[in-house]
Design a protein around this motif. Structure first.
Motif, PDB file in Angstrom:
ATOM      1  N   UNK A  37     -19.155   8.560  36.736  1.00 40.75           N
ATOM      2  CA  UNK A  37     -19.648   9.767  36.758  1.00 40.75           C
ATOM      3  C   UNK A  37     -19.377  10.602  35.347  1.00 40.75           C
ATOM      4  N   UNK A  38     -20.485  11.389  35.180  1.00 34.65           N
ATOM      5  CA  UNK A  38     -20.266  12.205  33.844  1.00 34.65           C
ATOM      6  C   UNK A  38     -20.283  13.859  33.954  1.00 34.65           C
ATOM      7  N   UNK A  39     -20.564  14.111  35.217  1.00 31.06           N
ATOM      8  CA  UNK A  39     -20.869  15.675  35.489  1.00 31.06           C
ATOM      9  C   UNK A  39     -19.509  16.583  35.252  1.00 31.06           C
ATOM     10  N   UNK A  40     -19.740  17.423  35.383  1.00 37.20           N
ATOM     11  CA  UNK A  40     -18.594  18.501  35.234  1.00 37.20           C
ATOM     12  C   UNK A  40     -17.503  18.341  36.154  1.00 37.20           C
ATOM     13  N   UNK A  41     -16.275  18.661  35.664  1.00 42.97           N
ATOM     14  CA  UNK A  41     -15.097  18.396  36.247  1.00 42.97           C
ATOM     15  C   UNK A  41     -14.816  19.309  37.545  1.00 42.97           C
ATOM     16  N   UNK A  42     -14.535  18.696  38.594  1.00 45.13           N
ATOM     17  CA  UNK A  42     -14.320  19.557  40.046  1.00 45.13           C
ATOM     18  C   UNK A  42     -12.964  20.101  39.962  1.00 45.13           C
ATOM     19  N   UNK A  43     -12.448  20.865  40.987  1.00 40.55           N
ATOM     20  CA  UNK A  43     -11.327  21.548  41.173  1.00 40.55           C
ATOM     21  C   UNK A  43     -10.339  20.532  41.349  1.00 40.55           C
ATOM     22  N   UNK A  44     -10.473  19.390  42.136  1.00 43.14           N
ATOM     23  CA  UNK A  44      -9.499  18.347  42.291  1.00 43.14           C
ATOM     24  C   UNK A  44      -9.548  17.021  41.086  1.00 43.14           C
ATOM     25  N   UNK A  45     -10.285  17.279  40.116  1.00 48.14           N
ATOM     26  CA  UNK A  45     -10.228  16.379  39.000  1.00 48.14           C
ATOM     27  C   UNK A  45     -11.208  15.301  38.696  1.00 48.14           C
ATOM     28  N   UNK A  46     -12.144  15.338  39.777  1.00 49.31           N
ATOM     29  CA  UNK A  46     -13.166  14.138  39.368  1.00 49.31           C
ATOM     30  C   UNK A  46     -14.250  14.958  38.853  1.00 49.31           C
ATOM     31  N   UNK A  47     -14.968  13.871  38.284  1.00 52.82           N
ATOM     32  CA  UNK A  47     -16.353  14.168  37.534  1.00 52.82           C
ATOM     33  C   UNK A  47     -17.627  14.113  38.513  1.00 52.82           C
ATOM     34  N   UNK A  78     -19.912  13.126  48.801  1.00 54.98           N
ATOM     35  CA  UNK A  78     -19.533  13.855  47.766  1.00 54.98           C
ATOM     36  C   UNK A  78     -20.632  13.882  46.635  1.00 54.98           C
ATOM     37  N   UNK A  79     -21.039  12.816  46.313  1.00 56.10           N
ATOM     38  CA  UNK A  79     -22.256  12.731  45.372  1.00 56.10           C
ATOM     39  C   UNK A  79     -23.439  13.395  45.721  1.00 56.10           C
ATOM     40  N   UNK A 119     -12.144   3.019  44.118  1.00 54.35           N
ATOM     41  CA  UNK A 119     -11.662   2.172  42.735  1.00 54.35           C
ATOM     42  C   UNK A 119     -10.470   2.811  42.284  1.00 54.35           C
ATOM     43  N   UNK A 120      -9.551   2.259  41.689  1.00 58.13           N
ATOM     44  CA  UNK A 120      -8.282   2.598  41.180  1.00 58.13           C
ATOM     45  C   UNK A 120      -8.396   2.124  39.513  1.00 58.13           C
ATOM     46  N   UNK A 121      -7.820   3.081  38.746  1.00 58.93           N
ATOM     47  CA  UNK A 121      -7.844   2.824  37.004  1.00 58.93           C
ATOM     48  C   UNK A 121      -6.859   1.745  37.009  1.00 58.93           C
ATOM     49  N   UNK A 122      -7.213   0.737  36.131  1.00 55.16           N
ATOM     50  CA  UNK A 122      -6.378  -0.300  35.732  1.00 55.16           C
ATOM     51  C   UNK A 122      -6.455  -0.368  34.332  1.00 55.16           C
ATOM     52  N   UNK A 123      -5.417  -1.041  33.705  1.00 54.98           N
ATOM     53  CA  UNK A 123      -5.432  -1.047  32.335  1.00 54.98           C
ATOM     54  C   UNK A 123      -6.850  -1.742  31.770  1.00 54.98           C
ATOM     55  N   UNK A 124      -7.667  -2.534  32.537  1.00 51.86           N
ATOM     56  CA  UNK A 124      -8.782  -3.124  32.061  1.00 51.86           C
ATOM     57  C   UNK A 124      -9.841  -2.277  32.347  1.00 51.86           C
ATOM     58  N   UNK A 141     -16.755   5.740  45.783  1.00 46.59           N
ATOM     59  CA  UNK A 141     -17.836   4.982  44.852  1.00 46.59           C
ATOM     60  C   UNK A 141     -19.180   5.261  45.769  1.00 46.59           C
ATOM     61  N   UNK A 142     -20.080   5.314  45.052  1.00 44.05           N
ATOM     62  CA  UNK A 142     -21.676   5.294  45.529  1.00 44.05           C
ATOM     63  C   UNK A 142     -21.845   3.796  45.230  1.00 44.05           C
ATOM     64  N   UNK A 143     -22.688   2.857  45.902  1.00 40.46           N
ATOM     65  CA  UNK A 143     -23.015   1.603  45.699  1.00 40.46           C
ATOM     66  C   UNK A 143     -24.514   1.159  45.408  1.00 40.46           C
TER      67      UNK A 143
END
Length: 167
Positions: A37-47, A78-79, A119-124, A141-143
């Motif tokens: 997602x590319x929107x504004x950043x929320x208080x908990x750090x997500x976009x 949330x979305x 999802x979790x952030x991995x190096x790839x 995620x939304x699917x």
């Protein structure tokens, strides 16, 4: 009847949660887009999710040459809230139900479900967490999926109440 209805609903929710997790891709590829997602950043750090993010998903589906018919998007609550904050009128158009089906936006029929995969952030890049993982992630995620590529085979749920019977 009330207890049976509760059991039926629990089974349906568990089946839907498992199915949505199975429909979600493991990681991003040209054939299985996983977009951030590319929107504004929320208080908990997500976009926040934006309508432009959904349009980007449409482009990814078009480039993968997925059929335009039968595209569905299942939004995490949330979305849904993110989209409501962005444009209330557009969201009303997005979620209007016509003849039992949601109105389409960017070629997607849109639904909402709370137990979406994470999802979790991995190096790839982003990678889907295993089903029923205890670790909590902010990257829920939304699917999106194509109806012709998924199946429903949960059979029937029959419950019988046997009163005053120890077995």
């Amino acid at each position: 009847e009330d207890v049976l209805r509760q059991h039926r609903n629990t089974l349906r929710n568990a089946t839907a949660k498992c199915a949505l997790h199975a429909y979600a891709p493991m990681r991003h590829s040209a054939d299985t887009p996983v977009l951030r997602t590319t929107g504004e950043t929320t208080a908990d750090g997500r976009k926040r999710l934006t309508f432009n993010d959904i349009l980007d998903l449409k482009v990814a589906f078009d480039l993968a040459k997925y059929p335009a018919e039968g595209r569905y998007l299942v939004l995490n609550p949330h979305h849904v809230t993110d989209l409501l904050r962005e444009a209330l009128k557009m969201f009303k158009d997005l979620t209007e139900i016509i003849d039992g089906e949601p109105k389409r936006f960017a070629g997607f029929g849109v639904y909402t479900f709370g137990d979406s995969p994470t999802y979790i952030q991995q190096s790839a890049g982003l990678e889907k967490q295993p089903f029923e993982t205890e670790e909590q992630s902010k990257l829920f995620a939304s699917v999106a999926f194509i109806k012709s590529e998924v199946m429903k085979a949960d059979g029937e749920c029959k419950m019988f109440a046997t009163e005053n019977d120890p077995k």
